[in-house]
Design an enzyme around this catalytic site. Structure first.
Site, mmCIF file in Angstrom:
data_model
loop_
_atom_site.group_PDB
_atom_site.id
_atom_site.type_symbol
_atom_site.label_atom_id
_atom_site.label_comp_id
_atom_site.label_asym_id
_atom_site.label_seq_id
_atom_site.Cartn_x
_atom_site.Cartn_y
_atom_site.Cartn_z
ATOM 1 N N ALA A 318 -28.275 -35.169 -34.958
ATOM 2 C CA ALA A 318 -29.076 -34.193 -34.748
ATOM 3 C C ALA A 318 -30.505 -34.678 -36.064
ATOM 4 O O ALA A 318 -30.303 -35.779 -36.619
ATOM 5 C CB ALA A 318 -28.984 -33.104 -35.157
ATOM 6 N N PRO A 319 -31.382 -34.265 -35.779
ATOM 7 C CA PRO A 319 -33.018 -34.608 -36.164
ATOM 8 C C PRO A 319 -32.634 -34.200 -37.343
ATOM 9 O O PRO A 319 -32.048 -33.078 -38.279
ATOM 10 C CB PRO A 319 -34.139 -34.386 -35.898
ATOM 11 C CG PRO A 319 -34.241 -34.377 -34.532
ATOM 12 C CD PRO A 319 -32.462 -34.038 -34.568
ATOM 13 N N ILE A 321 -31.854 -34.975 -41.905
ATOM 14 C CA ILE A 321 -30.917 -35.514 -43.504
ATOM 15 C C ILE A 321 -29.384 -35.736 -43.264
ATOM 16 O O ILE A 321 -29.338 -34.148 -43.111
ATOM 17 C CB ILE A 321 -31.934 -35.106 -45.257
ATOM 18 C CG1 ILE A 321 -33.186 -35.680 -45.125
ATOM 19 C CG2 ILE A 321 -30.626 -35.799 -45.825
ATOM 20 C CD1 ILE A 321 -33.635 -34.680 -46.474
ATOM 21 N N LYS A 322 -28.860 -36.038 -42.913
ATOM 22 C CA LYS A 322 -27.291 -36.327 -42.481
ATOM 23 C C LYS A 322 -26.435 -35.356 -43.586
ATOM 24 O O LYS A 322 -27.256 -35.387 -45.160
ATOM 25 C CB LYS A 322 -27.058 -37.672 -42.663
ATOM 26 C CG LYS A 322 -27.769 -38.304 -41.356
ATOM 27 C CD LYS A 322 -26.660 -39.362 -40.869
ATOM 28 C CE LYS A 322 -26.960 -39.859 -40.130
ATOM 29 N NZ LYS A 322 -26.564 -41.968 -39.855
ATOM 30 N N MET A 324 -23.216 -33.805 -46.013
ATOM 31 C CA MET A 324 -22.253 -34.496 -47.709
ATOM 32 C C MET A 324 -21.118 -33.754 -46.639
ATOM 33 O O MET A 324 -20.634 -34.754 -46.867
ATOM 34 C CB MET A 324 -22.582 -34.066 -48.810
ATOM 35 C CG MET A 324 -23.914 -34.261 -49.218
ATOM 36 S SD MET A 324 -24.482 -34.187 -50.824
ATOM 37 C CE MET A 324 -25.719 -34.845 -51.428
ATOM 38 N N LYS A 339 -21.497 -28.875 -34.879
ATOM 39 C CA LYS A 339 -21.547 -29.471 -36.229
ATOM 40 C C LYS A 339 -19.843 -29.905 -36.113
ATOM 41 O O LYS A 339 -19.213 -28.806 -36.282
ATOM 42 C CB LYS A 339 -21.930 -28.521 -36.728
ATOM 43 C CG LYS A 339 -23.161 -27.539 -36.502
ATOM 44 C CD LYS A 339 -23.885 -26.538 -37.884
ATOM 45 C CE LYS A 339 -24.067 -27.103 -39.477
ATOM 46 N NZ LYS A 339 -24.545 -26.282 -39.582
ATOM 47 N N ASP A 374 -25.908 -18.031 -36.851
ATOM 48 C CA ASP A 374 -24.672 -17.344 -35.941
ATOM 49 C C ASP A 374 -24.249 -18.634 -35.045
ATOM 50 O O ASP A 374 -24.805 -19.550 -35.208
ATOM 51 C CB ASP A 374 -24.341 -15.927 -34.782
ATOM 52 C CG ASP A 374 -23.783 -15.426 -34.394
ATOM 53 O OD1 ASP A 374 -22.585 -16.552 -35.779
ATOM 54 O OD2 ASP A 374 -23.205 -14.978 -33.539
#
Length: 575
Positions: A318-319, A321-322, A324, A339, A374
């Site tokens: 997904a676009p 910043i990765k 943590m 996710k 949600d």
């Protein structure tokens, strides 16, 4: 196993579902009294309680079946026969679609979410072509033959509220004037209105929802109508706003809102009416919005399968910043992201996997005030292997090998969340023109303030943890550091005692685990000069400890900010 035992198990599952939905309706039926008595603390408790019923009753039924069958319950062929008996019980059953989801949940609980396929579960409904009906009259129909004033007088008179109207004549006039302004000559004495009998309750409002049919020179047009009703300090009612456009009605049913309390003994018929009213909302979204979120999960999975059948693109990271804590992937053609929780977190994240899951559960049960997305939680989710590139699969296996199983043609992820896809706020800010940037910064500040007023402290407020919806609303979606506002200690940074203190890289003052210094927000929020100028103009109070402390005091005293899902332009009395 005998046919009698198969039927007994099928009846046991359906009785368990009936018990669950009966309690669901009982809590929902109390929404009117909570609204009229302005018992706002009980509103939040009722929502949390209602959400808990489903899993509780799935557990009860699962235990019953295991006791009834002993070691034999693991016989899958037997449960397929149970499914066939269950289908027969649902032929004339009013809540058949949700009862099918309940069966799925019981089956998955017994087999720990493994070996799920189309034969053993209701992956698709057994009654896909059935048109759901309502046990009583779902709507009331009004005509304007006696004039628009008479029509809306009757609408307000027919509501189930026991309280009096603050000024019904005034509200009727304001509604008509607003609709004339919005709809022009098409809103006339040929207009008709079809209104759902049951109000939709959420937080401090009751929503009257229906559709207007306009007749302008023989040309018919149907549009939504939403009338939010509020309760003044004297416990008198008034219509606060009038919404009559699809996009605005869609926001009211948005994925970042708490679930409605609406009494629906046959939710399928209600969803069918709403889907005609708001065609850009899917069945998954509508079932979820009315509190049937577990069936919304089923519908979302079905919609995902349909999307797969009608697309051929591959999953990608997904676009943005990765993260943590989590890794996120999606299909470029799809409106949701997936996710997964990483096996190991970045060193600065001192939390457990269980804590992350608890945070997501907290968000589902809390008032999201339109500012937290949600999610739907899935176990043992199966993907087709060929839809994943080797690079993405390698990346996922590198961060979460314990929850991913790869076969020759499948990828099975033992735990994931599905969430609405948004544009990451940091990317949106970089690409926005000046007008959009101003609106975005204002939206971001409002999001934080409204979350805080609802007793949610986001924790990590970096732009990358927020997204922008298609309606350009800013929504928070990274939950691993959220806390209740009442748990935090907001402080002003003490003055340095010496010049050495001022030059020190380390704080010269003690810092507790729940201490927050709002002055420090500037350091990581105001890097972009344009954003800095706008933030200082629009939301500089977010950098002051006293602002956060005042919100804490309001929450402690039971004073919750009014956050409604419609813009000020729709309000009937401009303030």
């Amino acid at each position: 196993m005998t046919a009698a035992m198969e039927q007994l198990v099928a009846h046991t599952i359906l009785q368990g579902f009936d018990a669950m939905y009966g309690r669901f309706l009982d809590v929902t039926a109390g929404a009117q009294e909570r609204f009229e008595q302005q018992d706002w603390s009980s509103v939040h408790l009722a929502l949390k309680k209602r959400i808990s019923f489903y899993d509780h009753h799935v557990g009860l039924v699962t235990s019953q079946i295991q006791i009834m069958l002993g070691e034999r319950y693991a016989n899958r062929s037997f449960l397929m026969a149970v499914k066939s008996s269950y289908e027969n019980l649902l032929l004339d059953y009013p809540r058949y679609e949700i009862a099918e989801s309940f069966f799925n949940s019981v089956y998955c609980r017994i087999f720990e979410h493994r070996n799920i396929n189309r034969d053993k579960l209701f992956v698709h409904s057994s009654q896909e072509n059935r048109i759901p009906t309502y046990p009583t009259q779902l709507t009331r129909i009004y005509h304007a033959h006696s004039g628009l004033t008479s029509l809306f007088d009757r609408v307000l008179d027919d509501t189930p509220f026991t309280q009096v109207w603050e000024d019904k004549q005034r509200d009727t006039k304001l509604i008509i004037n607003h609709l004339k302004q919005e709809l022009g000559a098409a809103f006339n004495d040929e207009t008709s209105l079809e209104l759902i009998r049951e109000p939709f309750y959420r937080n401090k409002a009751a929503y009257l929802i229906g559709k207007i049919t306009l007749n302008h020179d023989g040309q018919y047009q149907t549009i939504p109508l939403v009338l939010p009703v509020l309760n003044n300090s004297n416990k008198q009612l008034y219509v606060d706003a009038c919404i009559c456009h699809v996009n605005d009605a869609s926001i009211i049913f948005g994925f970042a809102r708490s679930y409605f309390m609406v009494y629906a003994p046959a939710p399928g018929a209600l969803v069918r009416f709403l889907s005609n009213l708001i065609p850009n909302k899917t069945n998954a979204e509508l079932y979820t919005a009315i509190g049937c979120q577990k069936h919304g999960k089923t519908e979302l999975y079905r919609e995902f399968l349909t999307h797969l059948d009608n697309s051929d693109d591959q999953f990608v990271t997904a676009p943005g910043i990765k993260g943590m804590v989590m890794s996120v992937f999606t299909l470029p053609s799809y409106d949701f992201v997936f996710k997964i929780i990483k096996d190991k977190f970045a060193p600065q994240k001192d939390i457990s996997h269980a804590t992350v899951k608890e945070k997501y559960k907290l968000v589902k049960e809390h008032d999201r005030v339109g500012r937290m997305a949600d999610t739907q939680e899935y176990r043992h989710f199966t993907f087709e292997r060929h839809r994943f590139s080797d690079e993405l699969l390698a990346e996922l296996l590198a961060v979460a090998p314990s929850i991913i199983k790869v076969t020759s043609d499948q990828i099975i992820i033992s735990h994931l969340y599905m969430e609405r896809r948004m544009i990451p706020f940091n990317i949106y800010v970089e690409q926005a023109n000046d007008d959009d940037l101003r609106d975005a910064v204002d939206e971001y500040g409002k999001a934080i303030k409204q979350l805080a007023a609802a007793n949610i402290f986001p924790g990590d407020m970096l732009f990358k943890n927020f997204g922008v919806t298609r309606h350009k609303r800013v929504v928070f979606y990274d939950y691993d550091e959220i806390s209740y506002m009442t748990e935090m200690n907001f402080r002003k940074i003490p003055e340095p005692r010496t010049p050495e203190d001022e030059m020190s890289a380390e704080p010269w003052y003690s810092v507790g685990i729940y201490d927050v210094f709002p002055e420090e927000f500037r350091t990581f929020l105001l890097i972009n000069p344009k954003v800095k100028a706008l933030f200082n103009e629009l939301h500089s109070d977010l950098f002051e400890a006293k602002y956060w402390q005042s919100l804490q005091q309001n929450i402690t005293h039971g004073q919750y900010e009014d956050v409604y899902p419609y813009r000020g332009v729709h309000r009937l009395r401009k303030t």
